[in-house]
Design a protein around this motif. Structure first.
Motif, PDB file in Angstrom:
ATOM      1  N   VAL A   1       0.842  -1.205   0.000  1.00  0.00           N
ATOM      2  CA  VAL A   1       0.000   0.000   0.000  1.00  0.00           C
ATOM      3  C   VAL A   1       0.875   1.253   0.000  1.00  0.00           C
ATOM      4  O   VAL A   1       1.832   1.354   0.763  1.00  0.00           O
ATOM      5  N   GLY A   2       0.535   2.186  -0.888  1.00  0.00           N
ATOM      6  CA  GLY A   2       1.223   3.465  -0.930  1.00  0.00           C
ATOM      7  C   GLY A   2       2.519   3.475  -1.707  1.00  0.00           C
ATOM      8  O   GLY A   2       3.172   4.506  -1.791  1.00  0.00           O
ATOM      9  N   GLN A   3       2.911   2.345  -2.276  1.00  0.00           N
ATOM     10  CA  GLN A   3       4.149   2.298  -3.045  1.00  0.00           C
ATOM     11  C   GLN A   3       3.844   1.762  -4.437  1.00  0.00           C
ATOM     12  O   GLN A   3       3.426   0.619  -4.583  1.00  0.00           O
ATOM     13  N   VAL A   4       4.064   2.588  -5.432  1.00  0.00           N
ATOM     14  CA  VAL A   4       3.756   2.231  -6.812  1.00  0.00           C
ATOM     15  C   VAL A   4       4.732   1.164  -7.307  1.00  0.00           C
ATOM     16  O   VAL A   4       5.940   1.264  -7.085  1.00  0.00           O
ATOM     17  N   ASP A   5       4.190   0.170  -7.964  1.00  0.00           N
ATOM     18  CA  ASP A   5       4.992  -0.908  -8.577  1.00  0.00           C
ATOM     19  C   ASP A   5       5.891  -1.631  -7.578  1.00  0.00           C
ATOM     20  O   ASP A   5       6.982  -2.050  -7.920  1.00  0.00           O
ATOM     21  N   ARG A   6       5.450  -1.752  -6.349  1.00  0.00           N
ATOM     22  CA  ARG A   6       6.231  -2.511  -5.365  1.00  0.00           C
ATOM     23  C   ARG A   6       5.426  -3.724  -4.955  1.00  0.00           C
ATOM     24  O   ARG A   6       4.364  -3.615  -4.342  1.00  0.00           O
ATOM     25  N   THR A   7       5.921  -4.893  -5.345  1.00  0.00           N
ATOM     26  CA  THR A   7       5.288  -6.153  -4.976  1.00  0.00           C
ATOM     27  C   THR A   7       6.198  -6.874  -3.994  1.00  0.00           C
ATOM     28  O   THR A   7       7.403  -6.972  -4.217  1.00  0.00           O
ATOM     29  N   THR A   8       5.625  -7.341  -2.928  1.00  0.00           N
ATOM     30  CA  THR A   8       6.385  -8.115  -1.949  1.00  0.00           C
ATOM     31  C   THR A   8       6.015  -9.581  -2.085  1.00  0.00           C
ATOM     32  O   THR A   8       4.835  -9.935  -2.043  1.00  0.00           O
ATOM     33  N   ARG A   9       7.025 -10.409  -2.242  1.00  0.00           N
ATOM     34  CA  ARG A   9       6.843 -11.859  -2.304  1.00  0.00           C
ATOM     35  C   ARG A   9       7.334 -12.443  -0.980  1.00  0.00           C
ATOM     36  O   ARG A   9       8.354 -12.026  -0.448  1.00  0.00           O
ATOM     37  N   PHE A  10       6.614 -13.424  -0.490  1.00  0.00           N
ATOM     38  CA  PHE A  10       6.949 -14.009   0.800  1.00  0.00           C
ATOM     39  C   PHE A  10       7.620 -15.374   0.667  1.00  0.00           C
ATOM     40  O   PHE A  10       8.246 -15.843   1.602  1.00  0.00           O
ATOM     41  N   LEU A  11       7.467 -16.010  -0.499  1.00  0.00           N
ATOM     42  CA  LEU A  11       8.121 -17.289  -0.809  1.00  0.00           C
ATOM     43  C   LEU A  11       8.639 -17.237  -2.242  1.00  0.00           C
ATOM     44  O   LEU A  11       7.992 -16.648  -3.101  1.00  0.00           O
ATOM     45  N   ARG A  12       9.758 -17.890  -2.505  1.00  0.00           N
ATOM     46  CA  ARG A  12      10.250 -17.983  -3.892  1.00  0.00           C
ATOM     47  C   ARG A  12       9.415 -18.972  -4.691  1.00  0.00           C
ATOM     48  O   ARG A  12       9.137 -18.765  -5.852  1.00  0.00           O
ATOM     49  N   LYS A  13       9.062 -20.071  -4.038  1.00  0.00           N
ATOM     50  CA  LYS A  13       8.207 -21.086  -4.660  1.00  0.00           C
ATOM     51  C   LYS A  13       7.601 -21.923  -3.547  1.00  0.00           C
ATOM     52  O   LYS A  13       8.101 -21.942  -2.427  1.00  0.00           O
ATOM     53  N   VAL A  14       6.523 -22.617  -3.883  1.00  0.00           N
ATOM     54  CA  VAL A  14       5.939 -23.544  -2.919  1.00  0.00           C
ATOM     55  C   VAL A  14       6.845 -24.776  -2.924  1.00  0.00           C
ATOM     56  O   VAL A  14       7.031 -25.407  -3.967  1.00  0.00           O
ATOM     57  N   PRO A  15       7.450 -25.107  -1.781  1.00  0.00           N
ATOM     58  CA  PRO A  15       8.395 -26.221  -1.762  1.00  0.00           C
ATOM     59  C   PRO A  15       7.721 -27.574  -1.963  1.00  0.00           C
ATOM     60  O   PRO A  15       6.515 -27.722  -1.789  1.00  0.00           O
ATOM     61  N   THR A  16       8.536 -28.546  -2.316  1.00  0.00           N
ATOM     62  CA  THR A  16       8.069 -29.912  -2.521  1.00  0.00           C
ATOM     63  C   THR A  16       8.167 -30.675  -1.209  1.00  0.00           C
ATOM     64  O   THR A  16       9.180 -30.602  -0.515  1.00  0.00           O
ATOM     65  N   ASP A  17       7.125 -31.412  -0.884  1.00  0.00           N
ATOM     66  CA  ASP A  17       7.136 -32.276   0.300  1.00  0.00           C
ATOM     67  C   ASP A  17       8.092 -33.437   0.005  1.00  0.00           C
ATOM     68  O   ASP A  17       7.878 -34.180  -0.948  1.00  0.00           O
ATOM     69  N   PRO A  18       9.141 -33.620   0.791  1.00  0.00           N
ATOM     70  CA  PRO A  18      10.111 -34.676   0.502  1.00  0.00           C
ATOM     71  C   PRO A  18       9.554 -36.096   0.636  1.00  0.00           C
ATOM     72  O   PRO A  18      10.137 -37.035   0.106  1.00  0.00           O
ATOM     73  N   PHE A  19       8.418 -36.252   1.284  1.00  0.00           N
ATOM     74  CA  PHE A  19       7.854 -37.592   1.447  1.00  0.00           C
ATOM     75  C   PHE A  19       6.782 -37.924   0.422  1.00  0.00           C
ATOM     76  O   PHE A  19       6.522 -39.092   0.160  1.00  0.00           O
ATOM     77  N   THR A  20       6.151 -36.920  -0.156  1.00  0.00           N
ATOM     78  CA  THR A  20       5.154 -37.189  -1.205  1.00  0.00           C
ATOM     79  C   THR A  20       5.705 -36.884  -2.591  1.00  0.00           C
ATOM     80  O   THR A  20       5.170 -37.359  -3.582  1.00  0.00           O
ATOM     81  N   GLY A  21       6.756 -36.070  -2.654  1.00  0.00           N
ATOM     82  CA  GLY A  21       7.333 -35.689  -3.929  1.00  0.00           C
ATOM     83  C   GLY A  21       6.506 -34.662  -4.685  1.00  0.00           C
ATOM     84  O   GLY A  21       6.766 -34.378  -5.847  1.00  0.00           O
ATOM     85  N   GLU A  22       5.510 -34.083  -4.040  1.00  0.00           N
ATOM     86  CA  GLU A  22       4.617 -33.106  -4.665  1.00  0.00           C
ATOM     87  C   GLU A  22       4.712 -31.771  -3.927  1.00  0.00           C
ATOM     88  O   GLU A  22       5.032 -31.723  -2.753  1.00  0.00           O
ATOM     89  N   ALA A  23       4.392 -30.699  -4.643  1.00  0.00           N
ATOM     90  CA  ALA A  23       4.348 -29.367  -4.029  1.00  0.00           C
ATOM     91  C   ALA A  23       2.944 -29.077  -3.520  1.00  0.00           C
ATOM     92  O   ALA A  23       2.453 -27.964  -3.607  1.00  0.00           O
ATOM     93  N   GLU A  24       2.294 -30.095  -3.000  1.00  0.00           N
ATOM     94  CA  GLU A  24       0.948 -29.958  -2.446  1.00  0.00           C
ATOM     95  C   GLU A  24       1.013 -30.232  -0.951  1.00  0.00           C
ATOM     96  O   GLU A  24       1.650 -31.190  -0.517  1.00  0.00           O
ATOM     97  N   TRP A  25       0.330 -29.393  -0.212  1.00  0.00           N
ATOM     98  CA  TRP A  25       0.358 -29.461   1.241  1.00  0.00           C
ATOM     99  C   TRP A  25      -1.057 -29.420   1.793  1.00  0.00           C
ATOM    100  O   TRP A  25      -1.933 -28.811   1.206  1.00  0.00           O
ATOM    101  N   GLY A  26      -1.248 -30.048   2.934  1.00  0.00           N
ATOM    102  CA  GLY A  26      -2.506 -29.890   3.643  1.00  0.00           C
ATOM    103  C   GLY A  26      -2.548 -28.476   4.205  1.00  0.00           C
ATOM    104  O   GLY A  26      -1.517 -27.924   4.580  1.00  0.00           O
ATOM    105  N   GLN A  27      -3.727 -27.894   4.226  1.00  0.00           N
ATOM    106  CA  GLN A  27      -3.851 -26.518   4.691  1.00  0.00           C
ATOM    107  C   GLN A  27      -4.992 -26.400   5.693  1.00  0.00           C
ATOM    108  O   GLN A  27      -5.961 -27.142   5.621  1.00  0.00           O
ATOM    109  N   ARG A  28      -4.831 -25.462   6.603  1.00  0.00           N
ATOM    110  CA  ARG A  28      -5.893 -25.140   7.553  1.00  0.00           C
ATOM    111  C   ARG A  28      -6.152 -23.649   7.463  1.00  0.00           C
ATOM    112  O   ARG A  28      -5.229 -22.858   7.338  1.00  0.00           O
TER     113      ARG A  28
END
Length: 139
Positions: free
Chosen positions: A76-103
């Motif tokens: 808010v208040g800053q033109v053309d400024r996007t903040t990213r909080f993660l580079r990518k959704v990581p892969t679960d090492p036990f399922t091999g997928e980038a899918e996670w349970g969510q609450r």
């Protein structure tokens, strides 16, 4: 013959140790990924509470999806400024997928179904148990 017997004994000892080490490595990777996603969710919430990003009413200041943490949000208040909080959704090492349970914030604490309203917490979808005896889904 004696050398063959000794090699068999050493191989018998090395296999369980190797399996343990491999599992422990994957568990450490899982912990790292969960911590990174939870920190990103907390940082998004902090930005929301501080009024730095615009959020939808009813979201309680949490992201709608994990992808929103990757795509980023306008500050808010800053033109053309996007903040990213993660580079990518990581892969679960036990399922091999980038899918996670969510609450979501509105879900009951012990539910295994996501209400779809926002992302308050994440967990592994693996049905396996850790070396400590606790299911990875409960980490």
């Amino acid at each position: 013959m004696l050398v063959c017997v000794l090699l068999m004994i050493l191989a018998g000892i090395a296999m369980p140790v190797t399996k343990f080490t491999f599992t422990k490595s994957r568990e450490m990777e899982l912990q790292t990924h969960l911590r990174a996603m939870r920190n990103a969710i907390d940082e998004y919430k902090r930005f929301s509470d501080a009024g730095l990003i615009q959020v939808d009413i009813g979201s309680d200041g949490y992201p709608e999806t994990l992808e929103e943490l990757v795509e980023g949000v306008e500050v808010v208040g800053q033109v053309d400024r996007t903040t990213r909080f993660l580079r990518k959704v990581p892969t679960d090492p036990f399922t091999g997928e980038a899918e996670w349970g969510q609450r979501s914030y509105q879900d009951e604490p012990d539910t295994d179904r996501w209400g779809g309203e926002n992302v308050f917490d994440v967990y592994s979808l693996s049905r396996k148990r850790g070396l400590n005896g606790i299911a990875y889904a409960e980490w």
